[in-house]
Scaffold this active site. Structure first.
Site, PDB file in Angstrom:
ATOM      1  N   HIS A 319     -10.575   0.666   3.111  1.00 41.23           N
ATOM      2  CA  HIS A 319     -11.782  -0.167   3.100  1.00 41.23           C
ATOM      3  C   HIS A 319     -12.999   0.727   3.365  1.00 41.23           C
ATOM      4  O   HIS A 319     -12.930   1.661   4.158  1.00 41.23           O
ATOM      5  CB  HIS A 319     -11.705  -1.252   4.179  1.00 41.23           C
ATOM      6  CG  HIS A 319     -12.634  -2.385   3.937  1.00 41.23           C
ATOM      7  ND1 HIS A 319     -13.961  -2.338   4.263  1.00 41.23           N
ATOM      8  CD2 HIS A 319     -12.423  -3.580   3.341  1.00 41.23           C
ATOM      9  CE1 HIS A 319     -14.539  -3.480   3.908  1.00 41.23           C
ATOM     10  NE2 HIS A 319     -13.640  -4.249   3.340  1.00 41.23           N
ATOM     11  N   ASP A 377      -6.776  -8.090   1.323  1.00 43.08           N
ATOM     12  CA  ASP A 377      -6.025  -8.425   0.097  1.00 43.08           C
ATOM     13  C   ASP A 377      -4.536  -8.157   0.212  1.00 43.08           C
ATOM     14  O   ASP A 377      -3.767  -8.580  -0.654  1.00 43.08           O
ATOM     15  CB  ASP A 377      -6.597  -7.618  -1.081  1.00 43.08           C
ATOM     16  CG  ASP A 377      -8.000  -8.083  -1.421  1.00 43.08           C
ATOM     17  OD1 ASP A 377      -8.920  -7.262  -1.447  1.00 43.08           O
ATOM     18  OD2 ASP A 377      -8.174  -9.306  -1.621  1.00 43.08           O
TER      19      ASP A 377
HETATM   20  C1  SDX Z   1     -12.298  -5.817  -0.818  1.00 47.97           C
HETATM   21  O1  SDX Z   1     -16.660  -4.207   0.832  1.00 47.97           O
HETATM   22  C2  SDX Z   1     -15.983  -5.212   1.213  1.00 47.97           C
HETATM   23  O2  SDX Z   1     -16.247  -5.771   2.242  1.00 47.97           O
HETATM   24  C3  SDX Z   1     -14.888  -5.642   0.264  1.00 47.97           C
HETATM   25  C4  SDX Z   1     -13.987  -6.759   0.761  1.00 47.97           C
HETATM   26  C5  SDX Z   1     -14.731  -8.065   0.899  1.00 47.97           C
HETATM   27  O3  SDX Z   1     -14.301  -8.919   1.682  1.00 47.97           O
HETATM   28  O4  SDX Z   1     -15.698  -8.276   0.121  1.00 47.97           O
HETATM   29  O5  SDX Z   1     -13.412  -6.427   2.011  1.00 47.97           O
HETATM   30  C6  SDX Z   1     -12.863  -7.046  -0.240  1.00 47.97           C
HETATM   31  O6  SDX Z   1     -12.743  -5.386  -1.841  1.00 47.97           O
HETATM   32  C7  SDX Z   1     -11.212  -5.093  -0.068  1.00 47.97           C
HETATM   33  C8  SDX Z   1     -10.772  -3.773  -0.782  1.00 47.97           C
HETATM   34  C9  SDX Z   1      -9.804  -4.148  -1.894  1.00 47.97           C
HETATM   35  N1  SDX Z   1      -9.473  -2.979  -2.717  1.00 47.97           N
HETATM   36  C10 SDX Z   1      -8.287  -2.358  -2.623  1.00 47.97           C
HETATM   37  O7  SDX Z   1      -7.406  -2.675  -1.824  1.00 47.97           O
HETATM   38  C11 SDX Z   1      -8.107  -1.231  -3.634  1.00 47.97           C
HETATM   39  C12 SDX Z   1      -7.487  -0.023  -2.941  1.00 47.97           C
HETATM   40  N2  SDX Z   1      -8.463   0.516  -1.993  1.00 47.97           N
HETATM   41  C13 SDX Z   1      -9.283   1.603  -2.434  1.00 47.97           C
HETATM   42  O8  SDX Z   1      -9.549   1.760  -3.776  1.00 47.97           O
HETATM   43  C14 SDX Z   1     -10.393   1.998  -1.468  1.00 47.97           C
HETATM   44  O9  SDX Z   1      -9.852   2.067  -0.220  1.00 47.97           O
HETATM   45  C15 SDX Z   1     -11.662   1.142  -1.437  1.00 47.97           C
HETATM   46  C16 SDX Z   1     -12.238   0.971  -2.795  1.00 47.97           C
HETATM   47  C17 SDX Z   1     -11.366  -0.192  -0.844  1.00 47.97           C
HETATM   48  C18 SDX Z   1     -12.665   1.855  -0.540  1.00 47.97           C
HETATM   49  O10 SDX Z   1     -12.942   3.055  -1.156  1.00 47.97           O
HETATM   50  P1  SDX Z   1     -14.017   4.106  -0.542  1.00 47.97           P
HETATM   51  O11 SDX Z   1     -14.563   3.626   0.753  1.00 47.97           O
HETATM   52  O12 SDX Z   1     -14.990   4.436  -1.615  1.00 47.97           O
HETATM   53  O13 SDX Z   1     -13.125   5.330  -0.176  1.00 47.97           O
HETATM   54  P2  SDX Z   1     -12.817   6.550  -1.159  1.00 47.97           P
HETATM   55  O14 SDX Z   1     -12.502   6.047  -2.520  1.00 47.97           O
HETATM   56  O15 SDX Z   1     -13.925   7.538  -1.012  1.00 47.97           O
HETATM   57  O16 SDX Z   1     -11.453   7.156  -0.513  1.00 47.97           O
HETATM   58  C19 SDX Z   1     -11.511   8.022   0.619  1.00 47.97           C
HETATM   59  C20 SDX Z   1     -10.181   8.769   0.600  1.00 47.97           C
HETATM   60  C21 SDX Z   1      -9.879   9.420  -0.755  1.00 47.97           C
HETATM   61  O17 SDX Z   1      -9.028  10.521  -0.519  1.00 47.97           O
HETATM   62  P3  SDX Z   1      -9.697  12.041  -0.465  1.00 47.97           P
HETATM   63  O18 SDX Z   1     -10.465  12.213  -1.764  1.00 47.97           O
HETATM   64  O19 SDX Z   1     -10.579  12.040   0.756  1.00 47.97           O
HETATM   65  O20 SDX Z   1      -8.496  12.973  -0.369  1.00 47.97           O
HETATM   66  O21 SDX Z   1      -9.103   7.850   0.824  1.00 47.97           O
HETATM   67  C22 SDX Z   1      -8.266   7.814  -0.329  1.00 47.97           C
HETATM   68  C23 SDX Z   1      -9.071   8.380  -1.465  1.00 47.97           C
HETATM   69  O22 SDX Z   1      -8.210   8.938  -2.452  1.00 47.97           O
HETATM   70  N3  SDX Z   1      -7.925   6.399  -0.524  1.00 47.97           N
HETATM   71  C24 SDX Z   1      -6.709   5.952  -0.864  1.00 47.97           C
HETATM   72  C25 SDX Z   1      -6.815   4.555  -0.884  1.00 47.97           C
HETATM   73  N4  SDX Z   1      -8.069   4.192  -0.585  1.00 47.97           N
HETATM   74  C26 SDX Z   1      -8.756   5.339  -0.353  1.00 47.97           C
HETATM   75  N5  SDX Z   1      -5.553   6.608  -1.152  1.00 47.97           N
HETATM   76  C27 SDX Z   1      -4.479   5.825  -1.450  1.00 47.97           C
HETATM   77  N6  SDX Z   1      -4.510   4.471  -1.480  1.00 47.97           N
HETATM   78  C28 SDX Z   1      -5.646   3.807  -1.215  1.00 47.97           C
HETATM   79  N7  SDX Z   1      -5.669   2.459  -1.244  1.00 47.97           N
END
Ligand code: SDX
Length: 443
Positions: A319, A377
């Site tokens: 998140h 989720d």
């Molecule tokens: C919602 O904003 C809100 O409030 C949203 C929400 C709401 O109520 O409105 O809470 C609802 O959208 C919840 C999120 C639902 N999405 C998912 O579950 C999809 C999977 N999650 C990710 O794609 C991710 O965690 C996000 C999109 C939710 C957040 O992404 P960020 O904050 O932009 O983080 P990032 O992409 O910069 O990742 C940071 C690191 C990376 O690794 P490095 O490059 O540092 O090595 O964490 C890793 C990412 O690769 N990473 C994950 C991961 N999420 C982040 N690796 C594996 N699995 C994951 N789910």
């Protein structure tokens, strides 16, 4: 110039942040939030310095002040208008929280009755709108239908101003809250080729939704109170989440003067994305794929997720704001287990896989180092699946839950004297000026 204050003193509006660049320096005031958050007000930065800031995804950038929802991502706190999500989930029904978000207070008995009467009065959609459904292919994604139908409401129900000062409830908002649920149920019935079921004044908001989804001319259906209670709770968990992607879209579309219907239709499209509200559908598809292709073993999925490939992420994990367990996920997990037990689904393999996946990921350094925890989720889809709601309707359920939050933010943005049309800047890194070349002289 304000007197120098010791850095150990708590932040105060007397503090200023200094920016120095190429021999000059400027100071900028700070703004304090109710819960001690501190923001630097850079609204005159470009005029003073010629500089802009660059912040992809607005990770560090606040777009507004707001008094609707407070989140502390480090401590896993979520409050709506000061009330903890745990209390609202335990003691309220969804419409009470919708009233709280939109009007800023929980309704008393008289206000509640008036709100419920209005919701009933506006629960049907114009009969001519029914025909719109007939022309969609059965495989049309319900989020596409939902967004199109919402923007079409403006053709049948032009927004009317608030002409009665004694009517605190915005009629357009109330109409939208009631009709979105009907449109969602109609889109489901259309997708399965069954006749539409109309809302009933004899039922509550969630009873009506379940009845419109699962009743039919040939079954003697009445919503299970256990499912009704669970649905209220899951909709509450989705009701608002401050400046998330779809809410920011609703605010920025509304900032252009677009109607509430147009702004909400845009928010629905933003929510549809798999990185946002589409994640609950993606979670179930991921869990079912583990069951089908990996024979229920979660290790392969975890190893795939650790490769950093955005297409192999652990859906429902991570998140932007929460760097600890999402408080909504904790409530959802408990509610999900209780619901499945009450429905006699004690050993649901998908729930078992989800809980094993969570346990393994939470103990894996990759996820620990990145503060990746289950988000709202991760368990929601398992509960909706147990209620009989099809996977492609999960994000529609998220939209129904998030609607009061979107409406509250759209109204707040409209009323905020500091707000203007949203128009971010950019850093241009394209071609410098170059002379035009007629087509026949181009290489
Ligand atoms: C919602 O904003 C809100 O409030 C949203 C929400 C709401 O109520 O409105 O809470 C609802 O959208 C919840 C999120 C639902 N999405 C998912 O579950 C999809 C999977 N999650 C990710 O794609 C991710 O965690 C996000 C999109 C939710 C957040 O992404 P960020 O904050 O932009 O983080 P990032 O992409 O910069 O990742 C940071 C690191 C990376 O690794 P490095 O490059 O540092 O090595 O964490 C890793 C990412 O690769 N990473 C994950 C991961 N999420 C982040 N690796 C594996 N699995 C994951 N789910």
């Amino acid at each position: 110039m304000s007197k120098k204050r010791p850095s150990t003193a708590p932040p105060s509006t007397e503090d200023r942040v200094r920016l120095s660049w190429r021999g000059r320096s400027w100071t900028y005031p700070i703004r304090l939030g109710t819960e001690g958050e501190v923001a630097v007000d850079i609204s005159t930065l470009r005029r003073d310095t010629g500089l802009i800031t660059l912040d992809p995804g607005f990770v560090n950038t606040g777009a507004c002040t707001s008094d609707i929802t407070f989140i502390d991502g480090e401590r896993g706190i979520l409050r709506h208008r000061g009330y903890a999500i745990e209390d609202l989930a335990e003691h309220c029904v969804f419409l009470e929280v919708a009233y709280l978000l939109i009007l800023g207070k929980l309704p008393n008995r008289t206000e509640w009755q008036h709100f419920s009467d209005l919701m009933n009065r506006h629960s049907m959609i114009h009969e001519d709108m029914r025909d719109f459904f007939l022309n969609y292919p059965e495989h049309a994604h319900p989020m596409a239908v939902l967004s199109a139908m919402v923007v079409s409401l403006s053709s049948f129900y032009p927004e009317i101003g608030q002409d009665d000062p004694n009517e605190p409830l915005d009629i357009t908002a109330t109409r939208l809250l009631s009709k979105l649920r009907t449109i969602a149920a109609f889109s489901y019935k259309k997708s399965i080729g069954e006749p539409f079921v109309y809302p009933s004044h004899r039922m509550s908001y969630c009873e009506n939704f379940l009845n419109m989804m699962f009743s039919s001319p040939v079954n003697d259906y009445w919503p299970d109170p256990v499912v009704v209670r669970a649905l209220n709770l899951f909709l509450i968990l989705h009701a608002d989440h401050e400046q998330n992607c779809s809410t920011s879209v609703v605010r920025i579309v509304g900032s252009a003067g677009s109607s509430l219907y147009a702004s909400i239709a845009a928010g629905i499209c933003a929510l549809w994305g798999p990185l946002h509200g589409g994640a609950n559908q993606a979670v179930i598809e991921m869990l079912e794929r583990i069951l089908r292709e990996d024979r229920g073993r979660v290790d392969k999925m975890i190893e795939r997720a650790k490769k950093g490939d955005p297409k192999s992420r652990l859906m429902g994990f991570g998140h932007r704001i929460y760097k600890t367990y999402d408080p909504r996920a904790r409530i959802a997990k408990d509610a999900c287990r209780k619901l499945l037990a009450r429905l006699g689904m004690h050993n649901d393999p998908v729930l078992e896989i989800a809980m094993e996946l969570e346990e393994k990921a939470l103990n894996d350094p990759y996820f620990q180092e990145r503060h990746l925890y289950p988000n709202v989720d991760f368990y929601t889809g398992i509960a909706y699946r147990a209620m009989g709601i099809p996977t492609n309707m999960f994000t529609v359920m998220f939209a129904i839950g998030r609607l009061p939050g979107w409406i509250a933010h759209w109204m707040e943005n409209r009323r905020d004297p500091a707000q203007k049309i949203g128009r971010p800047r950019q850093l241009y890194i394209g071609e410098p000026a170059r002379p035009f070349v007629p087509m026949d002289q181009r290489p």
